[in-house]
Scaffold this motif. Structure first.
Motif, PDB file in Angstrom:
ATOM      1  N   VAL A 328       0.839  -1.196   0.000  1.00  0.00           N
ATOM      2  CA  VAL A 328       0.000   0.000   0.000  1.00  0.00           C
ATOM      3  C   VAL A 328       0.881   1.256   0.000  1.00  0.00           C
ATOM      4  N   ASN A 329       1.906   1.246   0.843  1.00  0.00           N
ATOM      5  CA  ASN A 329       2.830   2.383   0.877  1.00  0.00           C
ATOM      6  C   ASN A 329       3.508   2.582  -0.477  1.00  0.00           C
ATOM      7  N   GLU A 332       1.026   4.144  -2.761  1.00  0.00           N
ATOM      8  CA  GLU A 332       0.711   5.491  -2.277  1.00  0.00           C
ATOM      9  C   GLU A 332       1.800   6.469  -2.705  1.00  0.00           C
ATOM     10  N   GLN A 333       3.036   5.986  -2.731  1.00  0.00           N
ATOM     11  CA  GLN A 333       4.159   6.811  -3.171  1.00  0.00           C
ATOM     12  C   GLN A 333       4.304   6.826  -4.698  1.00  0.00           C
ATOM     13  N   ARG A 334       3.421   6.039  -5.362  1.00  0.00           N
ATOM     14  CA  ARG A 334       3.447   5.924  -6.823  1.00  0.00           C
ATOM     15  C   ARG A 334       4.838   5.549  -7.336  1.00  0.00           C
TER      16      ARG A 334
END
Length: 373
Positions: A328-329, A332-334
Protein backbone atom coordinates in the motif's frame (compact mmCIF):
# COMPACT_ATOMS: atom_id res chain seq x y z
CA UNK A 1 -34.37 -15.86 -43.90
CA UNK A 2 -32.72 -17.43 -46.97
CA UNK A 3 -33.50 -20.97 -48.09
CA UNK A 4 -29.78 -21.67 -48.23
CA UNK A 5 -29.35 -20.78 -44.54
CA UNK A 6 -32.35 -22.88 -43.50
CA UNK A 7 -30.98 -25.88 -45.37
CA UNK A 8 -27.60 -25.55 -43.65
CA UNK A 9 -29.28 -25.26 -40.25
CA UNK A 10 -31.29 -28.40 -40.95
CA UNK A 11 -28.04 -30.25 -41.68
CA UNK A 12 -26.55 -28.95 -38.42
CA UNK A 13 -29.62 -30.21 -36.55
CA UNK A 14 -29.12 -33.64 -38.13
CA UNK A 15 -25.50 -33.69 -37.01
CA UNK A 16 -26.54 -32.63 -33.50
CA UNK A 17 -28.96 -35.55 -33.37
CA UNK A 18 -26.16 -37.89 -34.39
CA UNK A 19 -23.93 -36.42 -31.68
CA UNK A 20 -26.67 -36.96 -29.07
CA UNK A 21 -27.09 -40.57 -30.15
CA UNK A 22 -23.33 -41.16 -29.90
CA UNK A 23 -23.21 -39.56 -26.44
CA UNK A 24 -26.04 -41.81 -25.26
CA UNK A 25 -24.17 -44.82 -26.66
CA UNK A 26 -20.95 -43.74 -24.92
CA UNK A 27 -22.70 -43.29 -21.57
CA UNK A 28 -24.26 -46.74 -21.92
CA UNK A 29 -20.80 -48.22 -22.46
CA UNK A 30 -19.49 -46.28 -19.46
CA UNK A 31 -22.25 -47.86 -17.35
CA UNK A 32 -20.97 -51.28 -18.40
CA UNK A 33 -17.42 -50.22 -17.54
CA UNK A 34 -18.68 -49.18 -14.10
CA UNK A 35 -20.10 -52.64 -13.53
CA UNK A 36 -16.78 -54.27 -14.43
CA UNK A 37 -14.81 -51.87 -12.22
CA UNK A 38 -17.17 -52.53 -9.32
CA UNK A 39 -16.84 -56.29 -9.77
CA UNK A 40 -13.03 -56.28 -9.83
CA UNK A 41 -12.37 -53.43 -7.40
CA UNK A 42 -10.83 -51.13 -10.00
CA UNK A 43 -10.73 -47.41 -9.04
CA UNK A 44 -13.26 -45.31 -10.95
CA UNK A 45 -10.48 -42.85 -11.85
CA UNK A 46 -7.56 -44.17 -13.89
CA UNK A 47 -5.17 -41.25 -14.58
CA UNK A 48 -3.01 -43.19 -17.08
CA UNK A 49 -6.01 -44.35 -19.11
CA UNK A 50 -7.42 -40.81 -19.15
CA UNK A 51 -4.12 -39.24 -20.20
CA UNK A 52 -3.53 -41.83 -22.94
CA UNK A 53 -7.07 -41.43 -24.28
CA UNK A 54 -6.81 -37.63 -24.41
CA UNK A 55 -3.45 -37.84 -26.19
CA UNK A 56 -4.87 -40.15 -28.87
CA UNK A 57 -7.99 -38.02 -29.38
CA UNK A 58 -5.89 -34.87 -29.71
CA UNK A 59 -3.76 -36.56 -32.35
CA UNK A 60 -6.87 -37.68 -34.24
CA UNK A 61 -8.42 -34.22 -33.95
CA UNK A 62 -5.29 -32.62 -35.37
CA UNK A 63 -5.41 -34.93 -38.41
CA UNK A 64 -9.02 -33.90 -39.07
CA UNK A 65 -8.40 -30.19 -38.58
CA UNK A 66 -10.46 -30.03 -35.37
CA UNK A 67 -9.40 -27.73 -32.54
CA UNK A 68 -7.44 -29.68 -29.94
CA UNK A 69 -8.86 -27.50 -27.18
CA UNK A 70 -12.40 -28.16 -28.41
CA UNK A 71 -12.09 -31.94 -28.44
CA UNK A 72 -10.41 -31.93 -25.04
CA UNK A 73 -13.17 -29.75 -23.57
CA UNK A 74 -15.83 -32.10 -24.92
CA UNK A 75 -14.09 -35.26 -23.72
CA UNK A 76 -13.36 -33.90 -20.24
CA UNK A 77 -17.02 -32.94 -19.85
CA UNK A 78 -18.07 -36.43 -20.94
CA UNK A 79 -15.61 -37.99 -18.51
CA UNK A 80 -16.99 -35.94 -15.63
CA UNK A 81 -20.44 -37.25 -16.49
CA UNK A 82 -19.01 -40.75 -16.70
CA UNK A 83 -17.54 -40.54 -13.20
CA UNK A 84 -20.91 -39.46 -11.83
CA UNK A 85 -22.57 -42.41 -13.55
CA UNK A 86 -19.97 -44.86 -12.22
CA UNK A 87 -20.35 -43.43 -8.72
CA UNK A 88 -23.96 -44.66 -8.62
CA UNK A 89 -22.75 -48.25 -8.76
CA UNK A 90 -21.52 -50.29 -5.85
CA UNK A 91 -17.83 -50.57 -5.06
CA UNK A 92 -15.70 -53.54 -4.15
CA UNK A 93 -15.39 -54.05 -0.40
CA UNK A 94 -11.69 -54.21 0.46
CA UNK A 95 -12.01 -55.33 4.08
CA UNK A 96 -12.80 -59.05 4.18
CA UNK A 97 -13.57 -59.47 7.86
CA UNK A 98 -16.60 -58.69 9.97
CA UNK A 99 -17.44 -55.49 11.79
CA UNK A 100 -18.83 -52.00 11.28
CA UNK A 101 -17.57 -48.58 10.29
CA UNK A 102 -18.51 -46.00 12.92
CA UNK A 103 -18.75 -42.34 11.89
CA UNK A 104 -18.67 -39.90 14.79
CA UNK A 105 -20.57 -36.90 13.48
CA UNK A 106 -22.22 -39.08 10.87
CA UNK A 107 -25.26 -36.83 10.65
CA UNK A 108 -23.16 -33.96 9.28
CA UNK A 109 -22.77 -33.42 5.55
CA UNK A 110 -19.29 -34.95 5.27
CA UNK A 111 -20.31 -37.81 7.52
CA UNK A 112 -23.32 -38.57 5.33
CA UNK A 113 -21.19 -38.48 2.17
CA UNK A 114 -18.80 -41.12 3.50
CA UNK A 115 -21.57 -43.14 5.09
CA UNK A 116 -23.06 -43.44 1.61
CA UNK A 117 -19.74 -44.52 0.08
CA UNK A 118 -19.12 -47.15 2.76
CA UNK A 119 -22.68 -48.43 2.37
CA UNK A 120 -22.28 -48.68 -1.42
CA UNK A 121 -19.15 -50.72 -0.74
CA UNK A 122 -21.03 -53.22 1.41
CA UNK A 123 -20.01 -52.07 4.88
CA UNK A 124 -22.30 -51.83 7.87
CA UNK A 125 -22.26 -48.18 8.90
CA UNK A 126 -23.14 -46.85 12.34
CA UNK A 127 -23.20 -43.22 13.41
CA UNK A 128 -22.59 -41.42 16.66
CA UNK A 129 -23.81 -37.91 17.42
CA UNK A 130 -24.10 -35.64 20.41
CA UNK A 131 -27.38 -37.32 21.41
CA UNK A 132 -26.04 -40.87 21.18
CA UNK A 133 -22.51 -40.54 22.63
CA UNK A 134 -23.73 -42.23 25.81
CA UNK A 135 -24.12 -45.39 23.71
CA UNK A 136 -20.61 -45.13 22.26
CA UNK A 137 -19.15 -48.19 24.04
CA UNK A 138 -21.87 -50.41 22.61
CA UNK A 139 -21.68 -48.87 19.12
CA UNK A 140 -17.89 -49.25 18.74
CA UNK A 141 -17.71 -52.76 20.21
CA UNK A 142 -17.38 -54.37 16.75
CA UNK A 143 -15.82 -51.39 14.96
CA UNK A 144 -13.21 -51.96 12.26
CA UNK A 145 -12.82 -48.20 11.79
CA UNK A 146 -13.93 -45.16 13.78
CA UNK A 147 -13.97 -41.90 11.84
CA UNK A 148 -14.23 -38.61 13.72
CA UNK A 149 -15.76 -35.89 11.56
CA UNK A 150 -16.84 -33.07 13.85
CA UNK A 151 -16.04 -29.32 14.01
CA UNK A 152 -12.33 -28.55 14.40
CA UNK A 153 -12.73 -27.00 17.84
CA UNK A 154 -14.41 -30.16 19.15
CA UNK A 155 -12.26 -32.83 17.49
CA UNK A 156 -9.66 -33.42 20.20
CA UNK A 157 -12.30 -33.27 22.93
CA UNK A 158 -14.46 -35.88 21.16
CA UNK A 159 -11.44 -38.14 20.58
CA UNK A 160 -10.68 -38.07 24.31
CA UNK A 161 -14.30 -39.00 25.10
CA UNK A 162 -14.26 -42.15 22.95
CA UNK A 163 -14.49 -45.46 24.81
CA UNK A 164 -11.76 -48.11 24.36
CA UNK A 165 -11.72 -49.39 20.78
CA UNK A 166 -11.10 -52.93 19.50
CA UNK A 167 -7.38 -53.70 19.17
CA UNK A 168 -7.20 -53.64 15.35
CA UNK A 169 -9.83 -50.92 14.84
CA UNK A 170 -8.58 -47.96 12.80
CA UNK A 171 -9.00 -44.58 14.49
CA UNK A 172 -8.98 -41.64 12.09
CA UNK A 173 -10.33 -38.11 11.69
CA UNK A 174 -11.31 -35.77 8.85
CA UNK A 175 -10.06 -32.56 10.46
CA UNK A 176 -8.34 -29.88 8.37
CA UNK A 177 -5.51 -29.66 10.91
CA UNK A 178 -3.50 -32.75 11.68
CA UNK A 179 -0.82 -32.31 14.37
CA UNK A 180 -3.06 -31.97 17.44
CA UNK A 181 -5.80 -34.44 16.38
CA UNK A 182 -3.22 -37.08 15.43
CA UNK A 183 -1.52 -36.76 18.83
CA UNK A 184 -4.90 -37.00 20.55
CA UNK A 185 -5.71 -40.19 18.61
CA UNK A 186 -2.32 -41.75 19.36
CA UNK A 187 -2.79 -40.99 23.07
CA UNK A 188 -6.30 -42.45 23.02
CA UNK A 189 -5.88 -45.64 21.01
CA UNK A 190 -3.01 -48.13 20.95
CA UNK A 191 -4.10 -49.69 17.64
CA UNK A 192 -3.81 -48.41 14.04
CA UNK A 193 -4.12 -44.64 13.69
CA UNK A 194 -4.11 -42.44 10.58
CA UNK A 195 -5.08 -38.80 10.07
CA UNK A 196 -7.19 -38.01 7.00
CA UNK A 197 -8.13 -34.70 5.43
CA UNK A 198 -10.56 -34.66 2.49
CA UNK A 199 -9.54 -31.61 0.44
CA UNK A 200 -13.10 -30.95 -0.76
CA UNK A 201 -16.52 -30.09 0.53
CA UNK A 202 -19.41 -32.50 1.07
CA UNK A 203 -21.19 -31.24 -2.06
CA UNK A 204 -18.92 -33.10 -4.51
CA UNK A 205 -20.82 -35.56 -6.76
CA UNK A 206 -18.12 -38.21 -6.35
CA UNK A 207 -14.53 -38.69 -5.23
CA UNK A 208 -13.02 -38.98 -8.73
CA UNK A 209 -9.84 -36.86 -8.82
CA UNK A 210 -10.54 -35.48 -5.35
CA UNK A 211 -7.52 -35.24 -3.05
CA UNK A 212 -7.43 -36.86 0.38
CA UNK A 213 -4.35 -36.21 2.48
CA UNK A 214 -3.25 -38.83 4.96
CA UNK A 215 -0.76 -38.63 7.82
CA UNK A 216 0.70 -41.80 9.26
CA UNK A 217 0.08 -42.40 12.92
CA UNK A 218 0.65 -46.02 13.83
CA UNK A 219 0.54 -49.53 12.30
CA UNK A 220 0.41 -48.48 8.68
CA UNK A 221 -0.09 -52.04 7.41
CA UNK A 222 -3.31 -52.38 9.39
CA UNK A 223 -4.94 -49.24 7.95
CA UNK A 224 -3.97 -49.93 4.33
CA UNK A 225 -7.35 -51.47 3.57
CA UNK A 226 -8.96 -48.10 4.32
CA UNK A 227 -6.50 -46.26 2.08
CA UNK A 228 -7.16 -48.76 -0.71
CA UNK A 229 -10.93 -48.43 -0.25
CA UNK A 230 -10.69 -44.66 -0.66
CA UNK A 231 -8.54 -45.14 -3.76
CA UNK A 232 -11.20 -47.41 -5.28
CA UNK A 233 -13.72 -44.60 -4.79
CA UNK A 234 -11.55 -42.56 -7.17
CA UNK A 235 -9.65 -40.25 -4.83
CA UNK A 236 -6.00 -39.30 -5.12
CA UNK A 237 -4.19 -40.11 -1.86
CA UNK A 238 -1.36 -37.80 -0.80
CA UNK A 239 0.91 -38.82 2.09
CA UNK A 240 2.46 -36.05 4.16
CA UNK A 241 3.67 -35.44 7.70
CA UNK A 242 1.31 -33.65 10.10
CA UNK A 243 3.69 -30.69 10.41
CA UNK A 244 4.03 -30.28 6.64
CA UNK A 245 0.27 -30.64 6.22
CA UNK A 246 -0.54 -27.92 8.72
CA UNK A 247 2.01 -25.56 7.18
CA UNK A 248 0.48 -26.06 3.72
CA UNK A 249 -3.05 -25.61 5.07
CA UNK A 250 -2.05 -22.27 6.56
CA UNK A 251 -1.58 -21.05 2.97
CA UNK A 252 -4.24 -23.12 1.17
CA UNK A 253 -7.03 -22.61 3.68
CA UNK A 254 -6.39 -20.11 6.46
CA UNK A 255 -4.72 -17.33 4.47
CA UNK A 256 -6.87 -17.89 1.37
CA UNK A 257 -10.13 -17.87 3.32
CA UNK A 258 -9.03 -14.87 5.37
CA UNK A 259 -8.26 -12.95 2.18
CA UNK A 260 -11.70 -13.77 0.74
CA UNK A 261 -13.34 -12.89 4.06
CA UNK A 262 -11.57 -9.51 4.20
CA UNK A 263 -12.41 -8.74 0.59
CA UNK A 264 -16.07 -9.59 1.18
CA UNK A 265 -16.19 -7.38 4.28
CA UNK A 266 -14.69 -4.54 2.26
CA UNK A 267 -17.23 -4.99 -0.56
CA UNK A 268 -20.04 -4.80 1.97
CA UNK A 269 -18.62 -1.73 3.72
CA UNK A 270 -18.09 0.03 0.39
CA UNK A 271 -21.64 -0.95 -0.60
CA UNK A 272 -20.43 -2.17 -3.99
CA UNK A 273 -23.19 -2.84 -6.51
CA UNK A 274 -22.85 -6.57 -7.14
CA UNK A 275 -25.12 -6.54 -10.18
CA UNK A 276 -22.97 -3.90 -11.84
CA UNK A 277 -19.76 -5.70 -10.89
CA UNK A 278 -21.08 -8.92 -12.43
CA UNK A 279 -22.30 -7.14 -15.57
CA UNK A 280 -18.96 -5.41 -16.14
CA UNK A 281 -16.59 -8.11 -14.95
CA UNK A 282 -14.14 -10.05 -17.08
CA UNK A 283 -14.19 -13.85 -16.67
CA UNK A 284 -11.22 -13.74 -14.27
CA UNK A 285 -12.82 -11.20 -11.97
CA UNK A 286 -16.13 -13.05 -12.15
CA UNK A 287 -14.37 -16.20 -10.95
CA UNK A 288 -12.70 -14.29 -8.13
CA UNK A 289 -16.03 -12.74 -7.13
CA UNK A 290 -17.66 -16.17 -7.26
CA UNK A 291 -15.06 -17.60 -4.87
CA UNK A 292 -15.63 -14.75 -2.43
CA UNK A 293 -19.42 -15.14 -2.66
CA UNK A 294 -19.09 -18.90 -2.24
CA UNK A 295 -17.39 -18.38 1.11
CA UNK A 296 -20.27 -16.29 2.43
CA UNK A 297 -22.85 -18.87 1.35
CA UNK A 298 -21.45 -21.35 3.90
CA UNK A 299 -21.13 -21.86 7.64
CA UNK A 300 -19.29 -18.92 9.30
CA UNK A 301 -18.30 -21.05 12.30
CA UNK A 302 -16.50 -23.52 10.03
CA UNK A 303 -14.37 -20.79 8.45
CA UNK A 304 -13.74 -19.08 11.77
CA UNK A 305 -12.47 -22.41 13.12
CA UNK A 306 -10.25 -23.01 10.06
CA UNK A 307 -8.70 -19.54 10.14
CA UNK A 308 -8.25 -19.45 13.92
CA UNK A 309 -7.20 -23.11 14.25
CA UNK A 310 -3.61 -22.36 15.25
CA UNK A 311 -1.19 -19.65 16.31
CA UNK A 312 0.79 -20.39 13.15
CA UNK A 313 -2.22 -19.39 11.02
CA UNK A 314 -2.56 -16.11 12.88
CA UNK A 315 1.16 -15.35 12.62
CA UNK A 316 1.07 -16.04 8.87
CA UNK A 317 -1.91 -13.71 8.43
CA UNK A 318 -0.12 -11.02 10.45
CA UNK A 319 2.91 -11.28 8.14
CA UNK A 320 0.57 -11.01 5.17
CA UNK A 321 -0.94 -7.90 6.77
CA UNK A 322 2.54 -6.37 7.08
CA UNK A 323 3.35 -7.22 3.45
CA UNK A 324 0.02 -5.76 2.35
CA UNK A 325 0.85 -2.54 4.22
CA UNK A 326 4.22 -2.32 2.48
CA UNK A 327 2.56 -2.68 -0.91
CA UNK A 328 0.00 0.00 0.00
CA UNK A 329 2.83 2.38 0.88
CA UNK A 330 4.51 1.54 -2.42
CA UNK A 331 1.48 2.53 -4.52
CA UNK A 332 0.71 5.49 -2.28
CA UNK A 333 4.16 6.81 -3.17
CA UNK A 334 3.45 5.92 -6.82
CA UNK A 335 6.79 4.17 -6.94
CA UNK A 336 6.38 2.42 -10.27
CA UNK A 337 10.03 1.35 -10.38
CA UNK A 338 9.78 -0.46 -7.06
CA UNK A 339 6.42 -1.97 -8.08
CA UNK A 340 7.97 -3.45 -11.22
CA UNK A 341 10.99 -4.66 -9.22
CA UNK A 342 8.73 -6.54 -6.80
CA UNK A 343 6.64 -7.85 -9.67
CA UNK A 344 9.69 -9.22 -11.50
CA UNK A 345 11.09 -10.81 -8.34
CA UNK A 346 7.84 -12.71 -7.81
CA UNK A 347 7.71 -13.67 -11.49
CA UNK A 348 11.21 -15.12 -11.18
CA UNK A 349 10.21 -16.96 -7.99
CA UNK A 350 7.17 -18.53 -9.69
CA UNK A 351 9.38 -19.63 -12.57
CA UNK A 352 7.69 -22.08 -14.97
CA UNK A 353 4.63 -22.26 -12.72
CA UNK A 354 3.51 -18.83 -13.94
CA UNK A 355 3.02 -20.00 -17.55
CA UNK A 356 1.60 -23.30 -16.32
CA UNK A 357 -1.03 -21.45 -14.30
CA UNK A 358 -1.92 -19.26 -17.30
CA UNK A 359 -2.62 -22.37 -19.39
CA UNK A 360 -4.59 -24.10 -16.64
CA UNK A 361 -6.66 -21.00 -15.92
CA UNK A 362 -7.61 -20.49 -19.56
CA UNK A 363 -10.01 -23.44 -19.40
CA UNK A 364 -11.60 -22.07 -16.24
CA UNK A 365 -12.02 -18.65 -17.82
CA UNK A 366 -13.66 -20.13 -20.93
CA UNK A 367 -16.05 -22.08 -18.73
CA UNK A 368 -16.89 -18.98 -16.69
CA UNK A 369 -17.53 -16.99 -19.85
CA UNK A 370 -19.68 -19.76 -21.40
CA UNK A 371 -21.85 -19.80 -18.29
CA UNK A 372 -22.29 -16.04 -18.16
CA UNK A 373 -25.96 -15.09 -18.14
Amino acid sequence: MSTELLALRDKIDEVDQSILSLIAKRLALVAEVGEVKSKHGIPIYDPKREADMLTKRRQEAEKQGVSLALIEDILRRLMRESYISENDKGFKKVYTGQGSVVIVGGNGQMGRLFARLFTLSGYQVKTLGSKTMHQAAEVVADAIAVIVTVPINKTCEIIKQLPPLPKDCILTDFTSIKTKPLKAMLDKHQGPVVGLHPMFGPDVPNLAKQIIVYCDGREQAKYQWLIEQIRIWGANLCAITPKEHDKCMSFIQALRHFTSFSYGVNLQREQADLEQLIALSSPIYRLELMMVGRLFAQDPELYADIIMASDDNIELIKRYYECFGEMVNLIEQRDKTKFIKNFNEVTQWFGSYANRFIKESQGLLKFANDNRE
